[in-house]
Design an enzyme around this catalytic site. Structure first.
Site, short mmCIF file in Angstrom:
data_model
loop_
_atom_site.label_atom_id
_atom_site.label_comp_id
_atom_site.label_asym_id
_atom_site.label_seq_id
_atom_site.Cartn_x
_atom_site.Cartn_y
_atom_site.Cartn_z
N ASP A 188 0.77 -1.19 -0.03
CA ASP A 188 -0.02 0.09 -0.04
C ASP A 188 0.94 1.24 0.00
O ASP A 188 1.94 1.37 0.68
CB ASP A 188 -0.85 0.07 1.29
N ASN A 248 -12.87 -3.75 2.81
CA ASN A 248 -14.00 -2.65 2.74
C ASN A 248 -14.69 -2.65 1.51
O ASN A 248 -14.41 -2.79 0.33
CB ASN A 248 -13.59 -1.10 2.74
N GLN A 280 -14.94 2.33 1.59
CA GLN A 280 -13.97 1.70 0.30
C GLN A 280 -13.81 3.09 -0.43
O GLN A 280 -14.81 3.67 -0.88
CB GLN A 280 -14.83 0.80 -0.56
N HIS A 303 -10.31 -5.20 -2.90
CA HIS A 303 -8.79 -5.54 -2.48
C HIS A 303 -8.74 -5.84 -0.92
O HIS A 303 -9.69 -5.52 -0.46
CB HIS A 303 -8.00 -4.15 -2.57
N HIS A 349 -6.83 -5.81 2.44
CA HIS A 349 -5.71 -5.18 3.24
C HIS A 349 -5.05 -6.34 3.85
O HIS A 349 -5.79 -6.85 4.74
CB HIS A 349 -6.14 -4.02 3.86
#
Ligand code: AMP
Ligand code: ZN
Length: 136
Positions: free
Chosen positions: A32, A88, A95, A101, A103
């Site tokens: 990230d 999310n 989101q 995605h 995390h």
């Protein structure tokens, strides 16, 4: 399939560079850009799905297997003390990028991060009503 104007489609398919930790037929895993902690990674499916609601079951099943493998690496190589998986779905849930995605957030004792919610209260009747709504 990827779609135009989706930054994670472009990253997942190698059109925009990112710090890649892993790549296979279904996924690219990247660091990230704004890490919550050291090692904060994102698992991106190569095929576009906006969120969990859209994700094919095959991909949904594979994503947790991959997360488990990466979690072992993070534990061993980063020496993290714990790990949060966060995912999310929809703006209401926080989101910000509309491509599924997951995390992976390694956690360290005293890392200063909090991932929390305020516990509410519900009566047995309220819980039963929700249970019925979801099961009948
Ligand atoms: P979410 O709020 O769950 O949609 O998370 C989106 C995440 O994507 C955030 O943690 C961002 O820091 C991260 N992000 C956005 N753009 C990029 C990028 N180009 N490369 C890596 N991470 C990104
Ligand atoms: Zn996409």
């Amino acid at each position: 399939m990827k779609i135009d104007n989706c930054i994670f489609c472009k990253i997942a398919n190698g059109e925009i560079p990112a710090k890649t930790l892993h790549e296979d037929e279904l996924f690219r895993v990247i660091l990230d850009l704004n890490p919550a902690t050291k090692g904060h990674a994102l698992i991106l499916p190569k095929d576009h799905a906006s969120n969990l609601f859209d994700l094919p079951e095959k991909t949904a099943a594979a994503v947790l297997v991959l997360a488990k493998r990466l979690a072992a690496d993070m534990s061993e190589k980063l020496g993290c003390d714990g790990l949060n998986l966060v995912q999310n779905n929809g703006e209401a849930a926080g989101q910000t990028v509309s491509h599924f995605h997951l995390h992976m957030i390694p956690r360290y004792v005293n890392d200063g991060q909090t991932l929390s919610w305020t516990p509410g209260k519900a009566s047995q009747e309220e819980l039963e009503e929700v249970r019925k709504t979801l099961t009948e």
